[in-house]
Design an enzyme around this catalytic site. Structure first.
Site, PDB file in Angstrom:
ATOM      1  N   ARG A  61      22.082  15.209 -38.349  1.00  0.00           N
ATOM      2  CA  ARG A  61      22.277  16.662 -38.365  1.00  0.00           C
ATOM      3  C   ARG A  61      21.215  17.370 -39.213  1.00  0.00           C
ATOM      4  O   ARG A  61      20.784  18.479 -38.868  1.00  0.00           O
ATOM      5  CB  ARG A  61      23.682  16.969 -38.888  1.00  0.00           C
ATOM      6  CG  ARG A  61      24.057  18.440 -38.802  1.00  0.00           C
ATOM      7  CD  ARG A  61      25.554  18.629 -38.990  1.00  0.00           C
ATOM      8  NE  ARG A  61      25.947  20.014 -38.832  1.00  0.00           N
ATOM      9  CZ  ARG A  61      26.518  20.732 -39.805  1.00  0.00           C
ATOM     10  NH1 ARG A  61      26.775  20.179 -40.985  1.00  0.00           N
ATOM     11  NH2 ARG A  61      26.854  21.984 -39.591  1.00  0.00           N
ATOM     12  N   HIS A  65      19.038  20.582 -38.038  1.00  0.00           N
ATOM     13  CA  HIS A  65      19.045  21.862 -38.758  1.00  0.00           C
ATOM     14  C   HIS A  65      17.683  22.184 -39.365  1.00  0.00           C
ATOM     15  O   HIS A  65      17.394  23.345 -39.651  1.00  0.00           O
ATOM     16  CB  HIS A  65      20.138  21.866 -39.839  1.00  0.00           C
ATOM     17  CG  HIS A  65      21.505  22.125 -39.283  1.00  0.00           C
ATOM     18  ND1 HIS A  65      22.533  22.653 -40.023  1.00  0.00           N
ATOM     19  CD2 HIS A  65      22.003  21.941 -38.042  1.00  0.00           C
ATOM     20  CE1 HIS A  65      23.618  22.772 -39.259  1.00  0.00           C
ATOM     21  NE2 HIS A  65      23.323  22.340 -38.061  1.00  0.00           N
ATOM     22  N   ASP A  66      16.850  21.173 -39.555  1.00  0.00           N
ATOM     23  CA  ASP A  66      15.472  21.440 -39.965  1.00  0.00           C
ATOM     24  C   ASP A  66      14.690  22.024 -38.787  1.00  0.00           C
ATOM     25  O   ASP A  66      14.077  23.095 -38.906  1.00  0.00           O
ATOM     26  CB  ASP A  66      14.808  20.148 -40.455  1.00  0.00           C
ATOM     27  CG  ASP A  66      13.364  20.380 -40.868  1.00  0.00           C
ATOM     28  OD1 ASP A  66      13.052  21.498 -41.355  1.00  0.00           O
ATOM     29  OD2 ASP A  66      12.534  19.451 -40.724  1.00  0.00           O
ATOM     30  N   VAL A  69      15.055  25.771 -37.477  1.00  0.00           N
ATOM     31  CA  VAL A  69      14.698  26.891 -38.350  1.00  0.00           C
ATOM     32  C   VAL A  69      13.197  26.825 -38.641  1.00  0.00           C
ATOM     33  O   VAL A  69      12.754  26.069 -39.495  1.00  0.00           O
ATOM     34  CB  VAL A  69      15.521  26.856 -39.662  1.00  0.00           C
ATOM     35  CG1 VAL A  69      15.197  28.060 -40.530  1.00  0.00           C
ATOM     36  CG2 VAL A  69      17.020  26.805 -39.345  1.00  0.00           C
ATOM     37  N   GLY A  71      10.907  25.412 -36.947  1.00  0.00           N
ATOM     38  CA  GLY A  71      10.303  24.125 -36.598  1.00  0.00           C
ATOM     39  C   GLY A  71      10.614  23.013 -37.581  1.00  0.00           C
ATOM     40  O   GLY A  71      11.184  23.233 -38.652  1.00  0.00           O
ATOM     41  N   ASP A  73       9.825  21.176 -40.235  1.00  0.00           N
ATOM     42  CA  ASP A  73       8.863  21.277 -41.333  1.00  0.00           C
ATOM     43  C   ASP A  73       9.498  20.996 -42.693  1.00  0.00           C
ATOM     44  O   ASP A  73       8.944  21.345 -43.732  1.00  0.00           O
ATOM     45  CB  ASP A  73       8.238  22.686 -41.350  1.00  0.00           C
ATOM     46  CG  ASP A  73       9.295  23.770 -41.546  1.00  0.00           C
ATOM     47  OD1 ASP A  73      10.510  23.434 -41.616  1.00  0.00           O
ATOM     48  OD2 ASP A  73       8.915  24.954 -41.633  1.00  0.00           O
ATOM     49  N   SER A  75      11.805  22.447 -44.120  1.00  0.00           N
ATOM     50  CA  SER A  75      12.195  23.649 -44.873  1.00  0.00           C
ATOM     51  C   SER A  75      13.634  23.543 -45.376  1.00  0.00           C
ATOM     52  O   SER A  75      13.971  24.083 -46.432  1.00  0.00           O
ATOM     53  CB  SER A  75      12.034  24.906 -44.009  1.00  0.00           C
ATOM     54  OG  SER A  75      12.781  24.794 -42.811  1.00  0.00           O
ATOM     55  N   ASN A  93      25.031  25.730 -43.150  1.00  0.00           N
ATOM     56  CA  ASN A  93      24.635  24.636 -44.050  1.00  0.00           C
ATOM     57  C   ASN A  93      25.467  24.529 -45.322  1.00  0.00           C
ATOM     58  O   ASN A  93      25.730  23.428 -45.816  1.00  0.00           O
ATOM     59  CB  ASN A  93      23.159  24.797 -44.454  1.00  0.00           C
ATOM     60  CG  ASN A  93      22.210  24.548 -43.294  1.00  0.00           C
ATOM     61  OD1 ASN A  93      22.559  23.862 -42.327  1.00  0.00           O
ATOM     62  ND2 ASN A  93      21.004  25.103 -43.383  1.00  0.00           N
ATOM     63  N   PRO A 163      22.955  27.390 -34.240  1.00  0.00           N
ATOM     64  CA  PRO A 163      24.095  27.739 -33.385  1.00  0.00           C
ATOM     65  C   PRO A 163      25.400  27.663 -34.176  1.00  0.00           C
ATOM     66  O   PRO A 163      25.474  26.959 -35.179  1.00  0.00           O
ATOM     67  CB  PRO A 163      24.060  26.673 -32.291  1.00  0.00           C
ATOM     68  CG  PRO A 163      23.347  25.517 -32.896  1.00  0.00           C
ATOM     69  CD  PRO A 163      22.363  26.098 -33.879  1.00  0.00           C
ATOM     70  N   HIS A 193      27.354  14.871 -31.329  1.00  0.00           N
ATOM     71  CA  HIS A 193      28.734  14.936 -31.823  1.00  0.00           C
ATOM     72  C   HIS A 193      29.559  13.713 -31.420  1.00  0.00           C
ATOM     73  O   HIS A 193      30.758  13.682 -31.665  1.00  0.00           O
ATOM     74  CB  HIS A 193      29.405  16.232 -31.348  1.00  0.00           C
ATOM     75  CG  HIS A 193      28.868  17.450 -32.060  1.00  0.00           C
ATOM     76  ND1 HIS A 193      29.292  18.728 -31.787  1.00  0.00           N
ATOM     77  CD2 HIS A 193      27.944  17.585 -33.036  1.00  0.00           C
ATOM     78  CE1 HIS A 193      28.640  19.591 -32.556  1.00  0.00           C
ATOM     79  NE2 HIS A 193      27.815  18.930 -33.321  1.00  0.00           N
ATOM     80  N   THR A 194      28.921  12.713 -30.848  1.00  0.00           N
ATOM     81  CA  THR A 194      29.570  11.399 -30.733  1.00  0.00           C
ATOM     82  C   THR A 194      29.676  10.764 -32.122  1.00  0.00           C
ATOM     83  O   THR A 194      30.379   9.762 -32.300  1.00  0.00           O
ATOM     84  CB  THR A 194      28.786  10.455 -29.782  1.00  0.00           C
ATOM     85  OG1 THR A 194      29.496   9.221 -29.669  1.00  0.00           O
ATOM     86  CG2 THR A 194      27.385  10.155 -30.298  1.00  0.00           C
ATOM     87  N   THR A 240      35.508   8.051 -31.940  1.00  0.00           N
ATOM     88  CA  THR A 240      34.766   6.946 -32.558  1.00  0.00           C
ATOM     89  C   THR A 240      33.556   7.498 -33.323  1.00  0.00           C
ATOM     90  O   THR A 240      32.420   7.388 -32.857  1.00  0.00           O
ATOM     91  CB  THR A 240      34.277   5.968 -31.467  1.00  0.00           C
ATOM     92  OG1 THR A 240      33.600   6.739 -30.443  1.00  0.00           O
ATOM     93  CG2 THR A 240      35.428   5.207 -30.839  1.00  0.00           C
TER      94      THR A 240
END
Ligand code: HEM
Ligand SMILES: *[C@@H]1O[C@H](CO)[C@@H](O)[C@H](O)[C@H]1NC(C)=O
Ligand SMILES: *[C@@H]1O[C@H](CO)[C@@H](O)[C@H](O)[C@H]1NC(C)=O
Length: 317
Positions: A61, A65-66, A69, A71, A73, A75, A93, A163, A193-194, A240
């Protein structure tokens, strides 16, 4: 002259024939400068996942999330300072993303084995995400490398571009489109999300108010997620959470998606068919997931002499 331009055209042709995205990144980027870099990342990730299997989900994740935002990088790794508008407290976050200590450990071990800081924090996030998926029995892929690290971060951009779990299908499609990702990428990557868990506050509205939900499943989830309180109580995103499998998708087909945004992928819209395919075909899901992870990893990387190679992933040099 003529032969040079023919060669150029030929190379272009080969690229398009192979259907490859022409990217500034390459999978052999560290092979000469530090051949031990990738095995070191893999070892630290495996240790961390052995200690706590959820960490594999959390590291996957972090890379997502990097990348969403500005690209890929790194951040997301920057701490708040007078000049850094940290993304760590952005809505998606704050009190939610985790794994920063593992990234710190990887960075220090990699810099030690390489003898100096040559591996970027952004590449570490991309490789750690892949190694996490592999550690939880998912597919592998060649990670494209050579990203450099940003000198800035933006909480505002994180708030705008990540999102949210209340989104419906059109909003999710639009959100991914802004990153150059299509509907197939959306469905395949949501298959992340598995793995892992979500906190009660992210799915409360769904289990009390949504109508496209299996009623037995809703009651079960309500037991550990009251109407008020228990905001951080955890539920697994699929049955699972430590195994990369197709249960996330078969769950959606039986209206047992945990997040509103998960179920949106199978609720009468144009992504229903792909969800159905993935729900019974782990190989197809795995192949598409790997392909879309490479595509996501190619979002706006800093390369060449842009940005820097951070010494400490939490701060600019
Ligand atoms: C499609 C839009 C997406 C939305 C709205 C979304 C939203 C969320 C939310 C709300 C959580 C729970 C966070 C918490 O309770 O603290 C979560 C967890 C997670 N997400 Fe997503 N996500 C999306 C896409 C993705 C993608 C593309 C990936 C990776 C490829 C991903 C990987 C994960 C993982 C692995 C977890 C579990 C993390 C853990 O257990 O630490 N998600 N997501
Ligand atoms: C982030 O969470 C902390 C609680 O851990 C809270 O005090 C803070 O206000 C939150 N920050 C933002 C920007 O929402
Ligand atoms: C369910 O929806 C109603 C009406 O929109 C709202 O007032 C209520 O807060 C929602 N319940 C939960 C648990 O989100």
């Amino acid at each position: 002259m003529a032969s040079t331009s023919f060669l150029f055209l030929y190379v272009l042709l080969m690229f398009s024939l192979a259907g490859m995205a022409i990217s500034d990144l390459s999978d052999d980027f560290y092979d000469d400068v530090c051949p031990e870099a990738l095995p070191t990342i893999k070892r630290v990730v495996e240790d961390a996942v052995r200690q706590e299997r959820r960490m594999g989900a959390s590291l996957l994740r972090l890379h997502f999330h990097d990348c969403f935002v500005n690209g890929c990088d790194a951040s997301i790794l920057l701490d708040q300072t007078a000049t850094i508008d940290s993304e760590k407290t952005a809505r998606a976050n704050n009190n939610s993303v985790r794994g920063f200590e593992v990234i710190d450990k990887i960075k220090s071990e990699v810099d030690k084995v390489c003898g100096c800081p040559v591996v970027s924090c952004a590449d570490i996030l991309a490789v750690a995400a892949r190694d996490s998926v592999v550690a939880l029995h998912g597919p592998t892929w060649e990670v494209e490398l050579g990203r450099r690290d940003s000198t800035t971060a933006s909480r505002t951009t994180a708030n705008n571009d990540l999102p949210t779990p209340v989104m419906d299908l059109p909003a999710l499609i639009d959100n991914f489109k802004k990153q150059g990702l299509d509907e197939e990428d959306l469905v395949a990557l949501s298959g992340g999300h598995t793995l892992g868990f979500a906190q009660c506050f992210t799915f409360r509205n769904r289990i009390y108010n949504d109508t496209n939900i299996d009623s037995t499943f809703a009651s079960q989830r309500q037991e550990n997620c009251p109407r008020s309180g228990g905001d951080s109580n955890l539920a697994s995103l699929d049955p699972t959470p430590a195994l990369f499998d197709s249960k996330y998708f078969s769950n959606l087909v039986s209206k047992k998606g945990l997040l509103h945004s998960d179920q949106a992928l199978f609720s009468g819209g144009e992504t229903d068919n792909l969800v159905k395919t993935y729900s019974t075909n782990l190989r197809t899901f795995s192949k598409d997931f790997a392909k879309s992870m490479i595509k996501m990893g190619n979002i706006k990387p800093l390369t060449g002499n842009q940005g820097q190679i951070r010494v400490n992933c939490r701060m600019v040099n």
